[in-house]
Design an enzyme around this catalytic site. Sequence first.
Site, mmCIF file in Angstrom:
data_model
loop_
_atom_site.group_PDB
_atom_site.id
_atom_site.type_symbol
_atom_site.label_atom_id
_atom_site.label_comp_id
_atom_site.label_asym_id
_atom_site.label_seq_id
_atom_site.Cartn_x
_atom_site.Cartn_y
_atom_site.Cartn_z
ATOM 1 N N ARG A 39 0.869 -1.192 0.000
ATOM 2 C CA ARG A 39 0.000 0.000 0.000
ATOM 3 C C ARG A 39 0.900 1.234 0.000
ATOM 4 N NH1 ARG A 39 -3.668 2.167 5.024
ATOM 5 N NH2 ARG A 39 -1.717 3.265 5.474
ATOM 6 N N TYR B 11 -3.287 11.363 5.690
ATOM 7 C CA TYR B 11 -3.505 9.993 6.163
ATOM 8 C C TYR B 11 -2.466 9.038 5.557
ATOM 9 C CZ TYR B 11 -4.818 5.327 6.774
ATOM 10 O OH TYR B 11 -4.715 4.001 7.093
ATOM 11 N N ASP C 83 -5.025 3.714 -0.178
ATOM 12 C CA ASP C 83 -6.171 3.932 0.715
ATOM 13 C C ASP C 83 -6.594 5.410 0.655
ATOM 14 O OD1 ASP C 83 -8.026 3.975 2.736
ATOM 15 O OD2 ASP C 83 -6.685 3.219 4.311
ATOM 16 N N HIS D 222 -9.155 6.523 2.275
ATOM 17 C CA HIS D 222 -9.617 6.788 3.643
ATOM 18 C C HIS D 222 -10.880 7.648 3.668
ATOM 19 C CE1 HIS D 222 -8.664 6.994 8.066
ATOM 20 N NE2 HIS D 222 -8.226 5.794 7.752
ATOM 21 N N GLU E 180 -8.799 1.621 -2.019
ATOM 22 C CA GLU E 180 -9.499 1.344 -0.758
ATOM 23 C C GLU E 180 -10.321 2.529 -0.290
ATOM 24 O OE1 GLU E 180 -6.831 -0.066 2.234
ATOM 25 O OE2 GLU E 180 -8.096 0.683 3.856
ATOM 26 N N GLU F 182 -13.958 -0.973 6.384
ATOM 27 C CA GLU F 182 -13.423 -0.981 7.747
ATOM 28 C C GLU F 182 -14.304 -0.218 8.733
ATOM 29 O OE1 GLU F 182 -9.629 0.769 6.502
ATOM 30 O OE2 GLU F 182 -9.985 2.383 7.936
ATOM 31 N N ARG G 107 -13.621 -5.274 3.363
ATOM 32 C CA ARG G 107 -12.503 -4.984 4.274
ATOM 33 C C ARG G 107 -12.962 -4.776 5.716
ATOM 34 N NH1 ARG G 107 -7.976 -3.727 4.007
ATOM 35 N NH2 ARG G 107 -8.068 -1.904 5.352
ATOM 36 N N GLU H 164 -4.335 -7.326 5.218
ATOM 37 C CA GLU H 164 -3.515 -6.165 5.621
ATOM 38 C C GLU H 164 -2.704 -6.562 6.864
ATOM 39 O OE1 GLU H 164 -5.748 -2.842 7.152
ATOM 40 O OE2 GLU H 164 -4.165 -1.427 6.634
ATOM 41 N N TRP I 107 -11.655 12.259 8.371
ATOM 42 C CA TRP I 107 -10.248 11.945 8.561
ATOM 43 C C TRP I 107 -9.908 10.689 7.771
ATOM 44 C CZ3 TRP I 107 -7.651 7.766 11.194
ATOM 45 C CH2 TRP I 107 -6.241 7.891 11.141
HETATM 46 O O1 KDG Z 1 -8.106 3.619 13.832
HETATM 47 C C1 KDG Z 1 -8.191 3.954 12.481
HETATM 48 C C2 KDG Z 1 -7.353 3.002 11.660
HETATM 49 O O2 KDG Z 1 -7.697 1.686 11.935
HETATM 50 C C3 KDG Z 1 -7.469 3.244 10.178
HETATM 51 O O3 KDG Z 1 -7.185 4.576 9.909
HETATM 52 C C4 KDG Z 1 -6.491 2.344 9.443
HETATM 53 O O4 KDG Z 1 -7.487 2.875 7.334
HETATM 54 C C5 KDG Z 1 -6.798 2.157 7.992
HETATM 55 C C6 KDG Z 1 -6.218 0.982 7.336
HETATM 56 O O5 KDG Z 1 -6.567 0.756 6.194
HETATM 57 O O6 KDG Z 1 -5.448 0.269 7.972
HETATM 58 MG MG MG Z 2 -8.114 1.939 5.456
#
Ligand code: KDG
Ligand code: MG
Length: 399
Positions: free
Chosen positions: A147, A159, A207, A209, A233, A259, A280, A336, A399
């Site tokens: 990644r 991020y 990612d 995010h 992602e 997630e 995920r 991951e 975030w």
């Molecule tokens: O606590 C937040 C994290 O778990 C997250 O930001 C991690 O996006 C993430 C990832 O793909 O591992």
């Molecule tokens: Mg993530």
Amino acid sequence: MKITEMRTIVTCPGRNYVLIKIVTDSGIHGVGDGTLNGRELAVAALLEKHLAPLLIGRDADRIEDTWQDLFRGTYWRGGPVLNTALAAVDMALWDIKGKRAQLPLYSLLGGKTRDSALCYGHASGDSFEDTAQHARELIDRGYRVVRCQTQIPGTHGTYGAGRGDAPRGEQLPFVETWEPTPYLQTIPKLFDFLRRELGDQVELLHDVHERLNPIQAARLARELEPYHLFFLEDPLRPEHKESFRVIREHSTIPLAMGELFTNKWECLPLITEQLIDFIRCDLAHVGGITEAKKIATLCEAFHIQTAWHGPPDVSPITHAANVHLDLALPNFGIQEWSQLPDPVADVILGGPTYSDGCLTVSDEPGLGCEIDEAAAGAYPYQRAYLPTTRRADGSVHDW
Ligand code: KDG
Ligand code: MG
């Protein structure tokens, strides 16, 4: 086999973890992970004050019944806090079942469908060259999938760009700044650079995010197509499920999401409309092994593979549960994998083993993990917030 006790252990061996031990009258106990990054104590209080009394005297063998009772029977249901606590209980009950049967969890789940689980590591950097260098280090250690994240010019904190963990506010959250335009301009150039530097053999992914709106995500997906990502992602916020159609209409890039989901119903439209290619979910937030197995089975019917969330903010117990499922599921995609701080190994024994780009677990009964409670006591909880993000005009952004 009756449950006689559930102990909640809050510890910070470099990261805050909420762990449980469920003890039975047969002497067998199980371990579980109820860590919710930045809201740890809410889950700990729920486990200790509300769930422990409900568990005493129950038959530890009845995992599905306990899951249904804690999810539906208690009326208030779902969401990350309730379902993280539920996940901890679920993991500990599967661990007990494995120990009782003298079988590793993967065996209870149907047995291995593979010998090891392909995993990906995180490459980060303040510049394209930094990210490429970090990716090279991972490739040298055997990773076949990486990644890649980078600092976005003109923003403050991005991020995944910093090496190691996100900055953690101990008093108040660290506030990052963010603008979509420089991000959208930078990321395709990053992958162009990385392909030229790293070649075509390594698989790359990214990612987002949850930071883009639908048409921005569609643009990014289309512009990244020449670089053949393993997946893109979390392009959109979890509230925007139908908007994944917009990305699909414009791109063939494989999409991964999940997630922030906390149960199978939240995943459904993405699965049944085949709007994603990888699910995920986080086992520790989705209600544990029981729910993850059901989500994976739903996905199997729609040709979607798993890519369980494996960040450093869940403990090795969740990482172990991930890999047990990975080894058993027919539609496993990738795992991951994050390096955890060294002191974690003092507190939690066991967990997956990395070798040559893949993960395995031991053949120990159950999850193969144990908690050293005395060692945990030497690492007391430390308040830590996730960062928050604001746009240049001061408004809140995801975030
Ligand atoms: O606590 C937040 C994290 O778990 C997250 O930001 C991690 O996006 C993430 C990832 O793909 O591992
Ligand atoms: Mg993530």
